[in-house]
Design a protein around this motif. Structure first.
Motif, PDB file in Angstrom:
ATOM      1  N   ALA A 123      39.573  35.378  40.930  1.00 52.90           N
ATOM      2  CA  ALA A 123      39.273  36.672  41.561  1.00 52.90           C
ATOM      3  C   ALA A 123      40.414  37.673  41.417  1.00 52.90           C
ATOM      4  CB  ALA A 123      38.933  36.464  43.034  1.00 52.90           C
ATOM      5  N   GLY A 124      41.530  37.244  40.818  1.00 52.61           N
ATOM      6  CA  GLY A 124      42.635  38.163  40.568  1.00 52.61           C
ATOM      7  C   GLY A 124      43.738  38.152  41.612  1.00 52.61           C
ATOM      8  N   ALA A 125      43.725  37.188  42.517  1.00 53.82           N
ATOM      9  CA  ALA A 125      44.774  37.130  43.543  1.00 53.82           C
ATOM     10  C   ALA A 125      46.085  36.638  42.934  1.00 53.82           C
ATOM     11  CB  ALA A 125      44.347  36.203  44.683  1.00 53.82           C
ATOM     12  N   SER A 126      47.149  37.317  43.287  1.00 52.06           N
ATOM     13  CA  SER A 126      48.477  36.906  42.827  1.00 52.06           C
ATOM     14  C   SER A 126      49.055  35.880  43.803  1.00 52.06           C
ATOM     15  CB  SER A 126      49.405  38.120  42.756  1.00 52.06           C
ATOM     16  OG  SER A 126      49.684  38.600  44.065  1.00 52.06           O
ATOM     17  N   LYS A 127      50.100  35.215  43.352  1.00 54.11           N
ATOM     18  CA  LYS A 127      50.794  34.258  44.218  1.00 54.11           C
ATOM     19  C   LYS A 127      51.389  34.979  45.434  1.00 54.11           C
ATOM     20  CE  LYS A 127      53.391  30.040  43.436  1.00 54.11           C
ATOM     21  NZ  LYS A 127      54.237  29.304  42.486  1.00 54.11           N
ATOM     22  N   ALA A 128      51.855  36.205  45.244  1.00 51.10           N
ATOM     23  CA  ALA A 128      52.411  36.987  46.354  1.00 51.10           C
ATOM     24  C   ALA A 128      51.321  37.305  47.389  1.00 51.10           C
ATOM     25  CB  ALA A 128      53.053  38.267  45.836  1.00 51.10           C
ATOM     26  N   GLU A 129      50.117  37.636  46.919  1.00 53.46           N
ATOM     27  CA  GLU A 129      49.016  37.895  47.859  1.00 53.46           C
ATOM     28  C   GLU A 129      48.632  36.617  48.604  1.00 53.46           C
ATOM     29  OE1 GLU A 129      46.526  41.530  45.852  1.00 53.46           O
ATOM     30  OE2 GLU A 129      46.534  39.604  44.770  1.00 53.46           O
ATOM     31  N   MET A 130      48.627  35.508  47.882  1.00 52.68           N
ATOM     32  CA  MET A 130      48.341  34.236  48.543  1.00 52.68           C
ATOM     33  C   MET A 130      49.387  33.945  49.609  1.00 52.68           C
ATOM     34  SD  MET A 130      47.110  31.710  45.493  1.00 52.68           S
ATOM     35  CE  MET A 130      46.410  32.435  44.025  1.00 52.68           C
TER      36      MET A 130
END
Length: 114
Positions: A74-81
């Protein structure tokens, strides 16, 4: 640390086994998951970040595995996670704080001798 690819392979195999033993259960679980994924106001990335926070608070390795994979797609980055995990950590601390108040309540008004 866990080998997530091996975990995923094993979990999928065991899921197929459960499906063979109790197909209606697995069919119902799939319907629930599809229903939760059908939203009008949340995009896929937001849903997956929420799912990751819930996976952590419920301590579900299978959920972590599945939703990390879906979050990446879905395009989530590790930082967003990591930010979603911050919410999970804060809520777990909040729950521990609140349940600590239950302990004090259950202990009653008397103070133990020191």
């Amino acid at each position: 640390m866990k080998d997530w690819d091996a975990y995923n392979t094993t979990t999928r195999a065991r899921g197929k086994e459960l499906s063979g033993l109790h197909p209606e259960l697995v069919k119902g679980f799939g319907a629930l998951a599809r229903g939760a994924a059908t939203t009008q106001h949340l995009d896929a990335k937001t849903r997956e970040l929420i799912a990751l926070a819930v996976a952590v608070t419920t301590r579900c390795d299978g959920c972590i595995d599945a939703h990390v994979r879906k979050a990446k797609v879905a395009g989530a980055s590790k930082a967003e996670m990591a930010e979603a995990l911050g919410v999970a950590i804060a809520l777990n601390a909040g729950a521990a704080f609140t349940y600590s108040l239950h302990v004090l309540d259950a202990a009653g008004d008397e103070t133990a001798a020191e």
